[in-house]
Design a protein around this motif. Structure first.
Motif, short mmCIF file in Angstrom:
data_model
loop_
_atom_site.label_atom_id
_atom_site.label_comp_id
_atom_site.label_asym_id
_atom_site.label_seq_id
_atom_site.Cartn_x
_atom_site.Cartn_y
_atom_site.Cartn_z
N ARG A 126 49.00 52.29 35.61
CA ARG A 126 48.05 51.29 34.87
C ARG A 126 46.70 51.50 35.65
O ARG A 126 45.76 51.74 35.28
N SER A 127 46.69 51.24 36.91
CA SER A 127 45.48 50.96 37.82
C SER A 127 45.36 51.76 39.07
O SER A 127 44.34 52.40 39.33
N GLY A 128 46.43 51.68 39.82
CA GLY A 128 46.38 52.28 41.35
C GLY A 128 46.08 53.76 41.28
O GLY A 128 45.39 54.03 42.23
N ILE A 129 46.96 54.41 40.31
CA ILE A 129 46.81 55.84 40.25
C ILE A 129 44.92 56.18 40.14
O ILE A 129 44.62 57.18 40.59
N TRP A 130 44.31 55.47 39.43
CA TRP A 130 42.99 55.92 39.21
C TRP A 130 42.23 55.41 40.41
O TRP A 130 41.15 56.17 40.57
N ARG A 131 42.34 54.49 41.10
CA ARG A 131 41.62 54.15 42.21
C ARG A 131 41.92 55.19 43.26
O ARG A 131 40.91 55.53 44.16
N VAL A 132 43.20 55.65 43.46
CA VAL A 132 43.49 56.85 44.40
C VAL A 132 42.70 57.92 43.82
O VAL A 132 42.17 58.61 44.78
N LEU A 133 42.78 58.40 42.79
CA LEU A 133 42.08 59.53 42.29
C LEU A 133 40.53 59.53 42.45
O LEU A 133 39.94 60.54 43.04
N ARG A 134 39.95 58.39 42.15
CA ARG A 134 38.70 58.21 42.51
C ARG A 134 38.04 58.15 43.91
O ARG A 134 37.14 58.98 44.37
N THR A 135 39.23 57.73 44.73
CA THR A 135 38.70 57.85 46.39
C THR A 135 38.82 59.15 46.68
O THR A 135 38.14 59.69 47.31
N LEU A 136 40.00 60.11 46.25
CA LEU A 136 39.96 61.42 46.67
C LEU A 136 39.02 62.22 46.16
O LEU A 136 38.49 63.05 46.75
N ARG A 137 38.45 62.05 44.90
CA ARG A 137 37.35 62.78 44.23
C ARG A 137 36.08 62.50 45.21
O ARG A 137 35.09 63.39 45.53
N ARG A 138 35.97 61.18 45.70
CA ARG A 138 34.62 60.80 46.51
C ARG A 138 34.58 61.71 47.71
O ARG A 138 33.75 62.11 48.42
N HIS A 139 35.66 61.97 48.20
CA HIS A 139 36.01 62.53 49.63
C HIS A 139 35.95 64.24 49.27
O HIS A 139 36.22 64.90 50.21
N GLU A 140 36.33 64.75 47.96
CA GLU A 140 36.45 66.17 47.58
C GLU A 140 37.79 66.74 48.31
O GLU A 140 38.04 67.73 48.71
N ALA A 141 38.76 65.81 48.37
CA ALA A 141 39.98 65.82 48.94
C ALA A 141 41.01 65.99 47.80
O ALA A 141 41.11 65.48 46.77
N ARG A 142 42.03 67.51 48.21
CA ARG A 142 42.92 67.69 47.12
C ARG A 142 44.23 67.23 47.93
O ARG A 142 44.62 67.42 48.92
N ALA A 143 45.26 66.71 47.06
CA ALA A 143 46.63 66.19 47.43
C ALA A 143 47.76 67.20 46.86
O ALA A 143 47.39 67.73 45.87
N THR A 144 48.83 66.88 47.35
CA THR A 144 50.13 67.20 46.62
C THR A 144 50.64 65.98 45.81
O THR A 144 50.91 65.17 46.48
N ALA A 145 50.93 66.30 44.64
CA ALA A 145 51.38 65.08 43.89
C ALA A 145 52.96 65.14 43.57
O ALA A 145 53.60 66.34 43.01
N PHE A 146 53.77 64.47 44.33
CA PHE A 146 55.16 64.57 44.16
C PHE A 146 55.73 63.77 42.79
O PHE A 146 55.48 62.43 42.67
N CYS A 147 55.65 64.43 41.92
CA CYS A 147 55.93 63.78 40.24
C CYS A 147 57.36 63.55 39.85
O CYS A 147 58.03 64.63 39.76
N CYS A 148 57.64 62.48 39.52
CA CYS A 148 58.79 62.23 38.95
C CYS A 148 58.69 62.70 37.29
O CYS A 148 57.82 62.06 36.67
N ALA A 149 59.52 63.47 36.87
CA ALA A 149 59.05 63.94 35.50
C ALA A 149 59.08 62.83 34.42
O ALA A 149 58.30 62.76 33.59
N THR A 150 60.04 61.80 34.74
CA THR A 150 60.08 60.57 33.55
C THR A 150 58.79 59.79 33.80
O THR A 150 58.47 59.08 32.75
N ALA A 151 58.21 59.65 35.03
CA ALA A 151 57.00 58.86 35.19
C ALA A 151 55.79 59.79 34.43
O ALA A 151 54.67 59.14 33.88
N LEU A 152 55.87 60.95 34.38
CA LEU A 152 54.66 61.70 33.73
C LEU A 152 54.86 61.67 32.45
O LEU A 152 53.96 61.54 31.59
N GLN A 153 56.16 61.69 31.76
CA GLN A 153 56.43 61.59 30.19
C GLN A 153 56.01 60.27 29.85
O GLN A 153 55.39 59.98 28.77
#
Length: 297
Positions: free
Chosen positions: A80-107
Motif C-alpha cells: 500500500r505504501s512502502g513500494i511507492w516510497r521505494v519507487l520514488r527514491t529509485l526515480r529520484r536517483h534514476e536507478a533501475r532495479a530488478t523486481a523479484f515478483c511473487c505472482a500472487t502479490a502482483l495479482q
C-alpha cells in the motif's frame, strides 16, 4: 552419508578474476533487488501450509487458527505504501532495479506491476506465492514455475528474466529454469561475480547476497543509518580492494521494511554514495549481458 549429487565449484575464479570493467569503466556494479512479496505470504489461518508472519517483527501470537491481522497489515504496508516510497527514491536517483515478483502479490495489486514496467525495472519470477520449493518433486516445482511465469508475464506484458526461490535451489531447479526459458539463475550466494555454474548447464549465475539485505533491519541493524553504513562500507571495499577485476554488490530490498519512513533514508544515502563512487547501478539482466560481452571478447 549420501554424497551431494550436484557438482560443487569451490575454486571459482580464484586469485585472479577476469580483469574487465563494467560500462563507463566502473569497478563495481550495484544490483538493487526489490522483493515483491507482500500479499503472497503464507498464513496457516488463511489455509497455508506454514506461517510467514514471523518474517516481520516479533510479537504475541493469536490463538491457534486465528488470523494475526496486525502482522498481516505489516505486510500490507509494503504493497500500500512502502513500494511507492521505494519507487520514488529509485526515480529520484534514476536507478533501475530488478523486481523479484511473487505472482500472487502482483495479482493482488496489479498497479504495482504496471508501475514497475513503467519505470523500466527488470521483472523476475519469485514464485507463485512466497513459497518454499526445497521439498517439491521435480514435476511439481516445474509446474509452479510455469504458472508463476505465465501469470507475471500476463500482468506485466514482459517475460520474466530469471527465477529466484525463497529457500534456494532444488536438485532440479536449474533444469526447470532452462525449460521455462529464463536467461540466468539468481539462486546462489557464492561469489561477487557472475559465473557459468558448476553443472555445465547453459544458464549463467548472477549471485545474490544475504548480508547486504534490509531483512537484517529486523535483527542485525539497529537503525537505518547502520544499514546505510554497512552498504557503503561494502561498496567502498569492493571499489578499492587491491585485486584486479570488477565486482557485483547485490542489495536486497523489501518494501514492507525499507519503505518505512525510518529506513528509506538508508537507500537514499547509499544511492548517493554509489553515484559519487562511480558505481554502475544496473539491473541483473544488464549485468549478465555486460559480463557475457566483456568475458567473451
Amino acid at each position: 552419508m549420501t554424497a551431494f549429487p550436484l557438482p560443487r565449484d569451490l575454486r571459482g575464479y580464484g586469485e585472479h578474476p577476469p580483469d574487465v570493467r563494467w560500462p563507463g569503466g566502473a569497478r563495481v556494479a550495484v544490483s538493487l533487488v526489490v522483493n515483491i512479496e507482500d500479499g503472497a505470504e503464507r498464513s496457516i489461518a488463511r489455509g497455508g501450509v506454514a506461517d510467514d508472519l514471523g518474517a516481520h517483527w516479533l510479537r504475541h501470537r493469536p490463538l491457534p487458527g486465528s488470523r494475526d491481522l496486525d502482522l498481516e497489515s505489516a505486510f500490507e504496508y509494503g504493497a500500500r505504501s512502502g513500494i511507492w516510497r521505494v519507487l520514488r527514491t529509485l526515480r529520484r536517483h534514476e536507478a533501475r532495479a530488478t523486481a523479484f515478483c511473487c505472482a500472487t502479490a502482483l495479482q493482488a495489486n496489479p498497479t504495482v506491476a504496471r508501475a514497475l514496467v513503467r519505470d523500466g525495472h527488470e521483472i523476475a519470477d519469485h514464485g507463485l506465492g512466497w513459497d518454499a520449493h526445497s521439498a517439491l518433486a521435480p514435476e511439481v516445482e516445474a509446474g509452479l514455475m510455469h504458472r508463476s511465469r505465465r501469470i507475471i508475464e500476463d500482468l506485466t506484458g514482459v517475460r520474466p528474466t530469471t527465477w529466484y526461490s525463497r529457500d534456494g535451489l532444488t536438485l532440479h531447479s536449474r533444469s526447470a529454469m532452462l525449460g521455462e526459458g529464463f536467461d540466468y539463475d539468481s539462486n546462489s550466494f557464492d561469489d561477487d561475480l557472475p559465473h557459468p555454474g558448476a553443472d555445465g548447464l547453459p544458464l549463467p549465475v548472477i549471485p545474490y547476497a544475504g548480508d547486504t539485505n534490509d531483512s537484517a533491519l529486523l535483527s542485525q541493524y539497529p537503525t537505518g543509518a547502520a544499514f546505510s553504513s554497512f552498504l557503503c562500507g561494502a561498496l567502498d571495499l569492493l571499489g578499492t580492494e587491491p585485486r584486479r577485476g570488477p565486482s557485483v554488490l547485490s542489495v536486497g530490498l523489501h518494501p514492507r521494511i525499507i519503505g518505512r519512513p525510518a529506513y528509506i533514508g538508508a537507500l537514499d544515502a547509499f544511492l548517493s554514495r554509489a553515484a559519487d563512487a562511480g558505481a554502475w547501478i544496473a539491473t541483473r539482466r544488464d549485468i549478465a549481458a555486460a559480463w557475457a560481452s566483456a568475458t567473451s571478447a
